[in-house]
Design a protein around this motif. Structure first.
Motif, mmCIF file in Angstrom:
data_model
loop_
_atom_site.group_PDB
_atom_site.id
_atom_site.type_symbol
_atom_site.label_atom_id
_atom_site.label_comp_id
_atom_site.label_asym_id
_atom_site.label_seq_id
_atom_site.Cartn_x
_atom_site.Cartn_y
_atom_site.Cartn_z
ATOM 1 N N ALA A 7 0.335 -43.472 -6.714
ATOM 2 C CA ALA A 7 1.013 -44.341 -7.841
ATOM 3 C C ALA A 7 2.619 -44.102 -7.934
ATOM 4 C CB ALA A 7 0.342 -43.959 -9.354
ATOM 5 N N THR A 15 5.582 -53.433 -8.838
ATOM 6 C CA THR A 15 5.250 -52.885 -10.028
ATOM 7 C C THR A 15 6.011 -53.707 -11.048
ATOM 8 O OG1 THR A 15 4.685 -50.864 -11.236
ATOM 9 C CG2 THR A 15 6.873 -50.959 -10.107
ATOM 10 N N TYR A 194 -0.135 -51.894 -11.859
ATOM 11 C CA TYR A 194 -0.197 -52.534 -10.765
ATOM 12 C C TYR A 194 -1.615 -52.649 -10.148
ATOM 13 C CZ TYR A 194 -0.476 -52.395 -5.531
ATOM 14 O OH TYR A 194 -0.632 -52.923 -4.251
ATOM 15 N N MET A 195 -2.411 -52.064 -10.787
ATOM 16 C CA MET A 195 -4.185 -52.011 -10.393
ATOM 17 C C MET A 195 -4.662 -53.301 -11.136
ATOM 18 S SD MET A 195 -7.027 -49.390 -10.826
ATOM 19 C CE MET A 195 -7.128 -49.428 -12.676
ATOM 20 N N SER A 198 -3.417 -56.317 -9.481
ATOM 21 C CA SER A 198 -4.272 -56.514 -7.984
ATOM 22 C C SER A 198 -5.573 -56.727 -8.059
ATOM 23 C CB SER A 198 -3.820 -55.274 -7.409
ATOM 24 O OG SER A 198 -2.530 -54.974 -7.253
ATOM 25 N N PHE A 199 -6.492 -56.125 -8.726
ATOM 26 C CA PHE A 199 -7.805 -56.216 -8.957
ATOM 27 C C PHE A 199 -8.551 -56.498 -10.196
ATOM 28 C CE2 PHE A 199 -6.239 -52.475 -6.512
ATOM 29 C CZ PHE A 199 -6.785 -53.142 -5.005
ATOM 30 N N THR A 255 -13.512 -48.724 -13.124
ATOM 31 C CA THR A 255 -12.044 -48.414 -13.008
ATOM 32 C C THR A 255 -11.739 -47.109 -11.949
ATOM 33 O OG1 THR A 255 -12.097 -48.756 -15.488
ATOM 34 C CG2 THR A 255 -10.073 -47.628 -14.596
ATOM 35 N N LEU A 258 -11.735 -48.691 -8.499
ATOM 36 C CA LEU A 258 -10.594 -49.300 -8.400
ATOM 37 C C LEU A 258 -9.312 -48.560 -7.896
ATOM 38 C CD1 LEU A 258 -10.913 -52.653 -10.734
ATOM 39 C CD2 LEU A 258 -11.335 -52.333 -8.054
ATOM 40 N N TRP A 259 -9.304 -47.247 -8.951
ATOM 41 C CA TRP A 259 -7.832 -46.586 -8.575
ATOM 42 C C TRP A 259 -7.894 -45.921 -7.109
ATOM 43 C CZ3 TRP A 259 -3.808 -45.767 -11.935
ATOM 44 C CH2 TRP A 259 -3.065 -44.501 -11.603
ATOM 45 N N ARG A 261 -9.601 -46.800 -4.612
ATOM 46 C CA ARG A 261 -9.146 -47.888 -3.811
ATOM 47 C C ARG A 261 -7.738 -48.462 -3.365
ATOM 48 N NH1 ARG A 261 -11.973 -53.802 -4.479
ATOM 49 N NH2 ARG A 261 -10.612 -54.951 -3.256
ATOM 50 N N ALA A 262 -6.860 -48.307 -4.640
ATOM 51 C CA ALA A 262 -5.783 -48.489 -4.533
ATOM 52 C C ALA A 262 -4.852 -47.532 -4.154
ATOM 53 C CB ALA A 262 -5.206 -49.091 -6.114
ATOM 54 N N TYR A 267 -9.034 -40.630 -10.001
ATOM 55 C CA TYR A 267 -8.162 -41.226 -11.362
ATOM 56 C C TYR A 267 -7.976 -40.203 -12.218
ATOM 57 C CZ TYR A 267 -7.703 -44.568 -15.228
ATOM 58 O OH TYR A 267 -7.408 -45.349 -16.122
#
Length: 538
Positions: A7, A15, A194-195, A198-199, A255, A258-259, A261-262, A267
């Protein structure tokens, strides 16, 4: 160390640009919420209702008159009760913006005041303006709790204030005010935004971790900056779970996915846990009690050295899908780099997964332990007993503190990825224990043949029971002496006699023993009589 993107590595172009210093603002908000939590009078129903009236009818018109659209927010701060209502109202950005637009045709912001001198100036300036504008209205809330509860002027704001009554309980840990923690939290908050950008279409709701939640609440409490920063995400932020909403396990899991993945990182982290029951008030004490004051309460006893604690989280992920599915005799063993040599926590490699990070250990550690080591071992070593060491990785506290994210990732034998995170060390309560020691004479010297020979066989007078007080690191801090006998001891009939209860004395001497021969020593010099007990013989 892993080269995966985290991050903190997102570019400024990717961002959200933040229009307020969230680190300073969060630190100020934590102090403010602590003051609110400690002000019991502020939560009386009559006081709350009066505070809402003062906010709605007096403060908001006042600050509206001072606010010019497009210019800097005026440097004024209202009294504590009004500021508390204002703070709660801003935590519902949609409602607050509608309120401001409908009443004043503009969004009213909050001044970015982060130091005590400016805060005092802003409060004094507000008092002068208030007194001039409302001569019949006291600046401070003077409501008597025994008076009848007045009529509520704004039910919606009352709901917001009541809802956030115990907000401080969610951010009360001592480390949350540390600058390094807040810098790391700001990085993660920007990553979270940002997440969301994006998602957000791939998830019904997103659950913020506790450090991200702190930054989000802080951002919301500065409404003009929040509205400007997130104007392109206004609809997306509605999918983020708010502080008192209930959370489903599925939403929390989505959640995390997705974190990962990003950013290809776990997380959760130390000081950034995901709480399933966000809607519940956190009144349960933590496993380790470490509430402290802003300064060291011990300024008198120099023999007591402060103790520092930190929180540690270790997450593990398997590199190979095949390795994750097969049964293996390999396991991870966690130990400390210094002290607690007997501590050995073990987890089988087969417990970890390929497609997600899993929490292996969550610990509270002394900063003096220096760090942790993780050993990859194979069961069935020498003579088919015990285990054989394959590889070792270490995480030093100082190395983690040098990294802005307070996290490190290392690989083990190209099989496992290990992600360690810590919170900044904060001073914890003193941890003392009292252990029995040798009997001493009136001068504080231990009774011993060694001392007898050193004194040319002159007998030692008096008898005192002694106890040595040790700190968390085993250092001697105090010696406690209890007078139980008087007189001399010689071979023959002469022996010390027990003292009467009213003549018993308890001395607490600061410092450590002065050893003259091996474990034989003398108590520290007495500086003060701390206690003299006069008890009756039962």
């Amino acid at each position: 160390m892993s080269e995966s993107r985290n991050a903190s590595e997102i570019s400024e172009a990717e961002t959200i640009r933040l229009g307020v210093d969230l680190v300073s603002a969060a630190r100020r908000n934590i102090g403010f919420l602590r003051a609110v939590a400690e002000s019991q009078w502020l939560h009386e129903k009559a006081t709350v209702v009066e505070a809402i009236r003062r906010y709605d009818e007096l403060w908001m018109p006042l600050i509206s008159d001072l606010t010019v659209v497009g210019s800097t927010t005026p440097m004024v701060l209202p009294p504590l009760d009004v500021e508390w209502v204002w703070f709660c109202h801003t935590l519902n950005p949609v409602s607050y913006q509608q309120y401001c637009e409908s009443r004043f045709s503009k969004l009213i912001g909050k001044p970015a005041i982060f130091d005590e001198e400016n805060e005092e100036y802003a409060l004094l300036r507000c008092k002068n303006i208030w007194t001039h504008k409302y001569p019949s209205e006291p600046f401070e809330n003077e409501t008597d709790s025994e008076m009848p509860i007045p009529v509520v002027t704004n039910e919606e704001i009352l709901v917001e204030v009541t809802k956030h009554r115990f907000l401080y309980s969610k951010i009360s840990e001592a480390y949350r005010s540390e600058i390094v923690y807040l810098i790391a939290a700001r990085q993660r908050y920007k990553g979270f935004l940002y997440m969301v950008q994006s998602f957000c279409d791939e998830c019904v709701r997103l659950v913020p971790a506790s450090d991200i939640l702190l930054m989000w609440l802080t951002h919301q409490s500065y409404p003009t900056a929040y509205a400007e920063d997130l104007k392109e995400m206004e609809g997306d932020m509605g999918k983020v779970v708010t502080v008192w909403e209930s959370v489903k396990e599925k939403e929390m899991k989505e959640t995390k996915i997705l974190w990962e993945r990003a950013f290809d990182q776990s997380y959760e982290k130390a000081g950034g846990e995901v709480v399933l029951d966000l809607d519940r008030v956190n009144l349960v004490k933590a496993p380790v009690y470490w509430e402290i004051s802003d300064t060291d309460v011990n300024t008198k006893y120099k023999s007591m050295l402060p103790r520092f604690l930190l929180e540690v989280c270790v997450f593990v992920r398997v590199n190979s899908r095949m390795k994750a599915t097969q049964q293996t005799s390999e396991f991870l063993r966690l130990g400390m780099l210094r002290c607690h040599r007997e501590l050995k926590l073990e987890k089988s490699v087969s417990n970890f997964q390929y497609d997600s990070w899993q929490k292996a250990w969550h610990l509270y550690c002394e900063f003096g332990s220096k760090g942790i080591k993780l050993e990859l071992r194979h069961r069935g070593g020498y003579c088919f007993k015990g285990s054989s060491l394959q590889e070792t990785v270490t995480f030093h506290w100082n190395d983690l503190l040098r990294i802005s994210s307070l996290t490190l990732e290392r690989g083990v034998a190209q099989e496992l990825r290990i992600h360690a995170s810590i919170t900044p060390p904060v001073q914890a309560p003193y941890l003392l224990k009292c252990v029995p020691d040798r009997v001493t004479d009136d001068s504080g010297v231990m009774i011993s043949d060694v001392i007898l020979r050193m004194n040319r066989y002159r007998p030692q007078e008096g008898r005192w029971l002694s106890r040595t007080v040790l700190d968390h690191a085993g250092r001697e801090c105090f010696v406690i002496k209890i007078r139980v006998g008087e007189g001399f001891w010689r071979r023959g009939d002469e022996a010390p006699s027990a003292v009467k209860w009213e003549d018993r004395i308890i001395e607490i001497r600061e410092g450590s023993w002065s050893y003259v021969a091996d474990s034989i020593g003398k108590a520290p010099v007495q500086r003060k009589w701390l206690e003299r007990q006069h008890q009756k013989n039962h």
